[in-house]
Design a protein around this motif. Sequence first.
Motif, PDB file in Angstrom:
ATOM      1  N   ARG A 174     -11.246  -2.487   4.193  1.00 24.47           N
ATOM      2  CA  ARG A 174     -10.233  -3.120   5.025  1.00 24.47           C
ATOM      3  C   ARG A 174      -9.636  -2.092   5.990  1.00 24.47           C
ATOM      4  NH1 ARG A 174      -6.780  -6.037   0.094  1.00 24.47           N
ATOM      5  NH2 ARG A 174      -8.595  -6.805  -1.057  1.00 24.47           N
ATOM      6  N   GLU A 225      -2.346  -6.052   4.488  1.00 22.28           N
ATOM      7  CA  GLU A 225      -2.626  -5.144   5.589  1.00 22.28           C
ATOM      8  C   GLU A 225      -1.839  -5.568   6.825  1.00 22.28           C
ATOM      9  OE1 GLU A 225      -5.341  -5.576   2.548  1.00 22.28           O
ATOM     10  OE2 GLU A 225      -5.228  -7.056   4.179  1.00 22.28           O
ATOM     11  N   TYR A 261       0.834  -1.197   0.000  1.00 21.84           N
ATOM     12  CA  TYR A 261       0.000   0.000   0.000  1.00 21.84           C
ATOM     13  C   TYR A 261       0.869   1.248   0.000  1.00 21.84           C
ATOM     14  CZ  TYR A 261      -4.175  -2.752   1.049  1.00 21.84           C
ATOM     15  OH  TYR A 261      -5.225  -3.639   0.983  1.00 21.84           O
ATOM     16  N   SER A 298      -6.103  -0.918   7.450  1.00 18.67           N
ATOM     17  CA  SER A 298      -4.698  -1.069   7.063  1.00 18.67           C
ATOM     18  C   SER A 298      -3.797  -1.425   8.244  1.00 18.67           C
ATOM     19  CB  SER A 298      -4.189   0.200   6.398  1.00 18.67           C
ATOM     20  OG  SER A 298      -4.054   1.249   7.361  1.00 18.67           O
TER      21      SER A 298
END
Length: 207
Positions: free
Chosen positions: A202, A126, A68, A204
């Motif tokens: 979601r 994540e 990410y 993170s």
Amino acid sequence: MELIPRPRRELAPGAVHLPDWLDCTEQRRLLAACREWSPGMRHQRLPNGGVMSVRMVCLGWHWAPYRYTKVLDDGSAVLPFPNWLGDLGRRAVTAAGFAPDYRPDIALVNFYDADAKMGLHQDKDERALDPVVSFSLGDTAVFRFGNTENRGRPWTDVELRSGDLVVFGGESRLAYHGITKVLPGTADPDLGLTGRLNITLRASGMD
């Protein structure tokens, strides 16, 4: 309107399918938001050179396989994650039986045309293992929910229709899952969507 409502279903321990969870008004609101975000949609290129068949746009954090970032590939900032979407996620996890202290900060918005699929994969990029929340809009898709060990059996196939909710966490949080096919022309014409949109929330676990 279903003549016989589809029942809530446990796909695996910690994984719940709630049919028709989004009413028509909520579906239209979510679709309108997706259309605002859609200019950022693109086919993601994987590290092996392959290109995903779905088109994706991210909110909060940008998923650049398999990590990410806060910026897109062109250096521009990722779209913000809206507070109202977090509220919807908290309602969803509560309805599925999880604790309501859910703080998602990522949304992956995927558009599937008639030929798009999503291979079996784990959501494991994540740092947090809070539940994953998945909303479906538009055409029906066949969702395959597998085990946590590999892409093989056992798995469960279930049709996800517009308005359906899936939440998975706990011992199923890292289960392999994917979309094996989309069923074109199955969306309610009143929604005004050709194809399928999937909005996945979601947490993170990152600052």
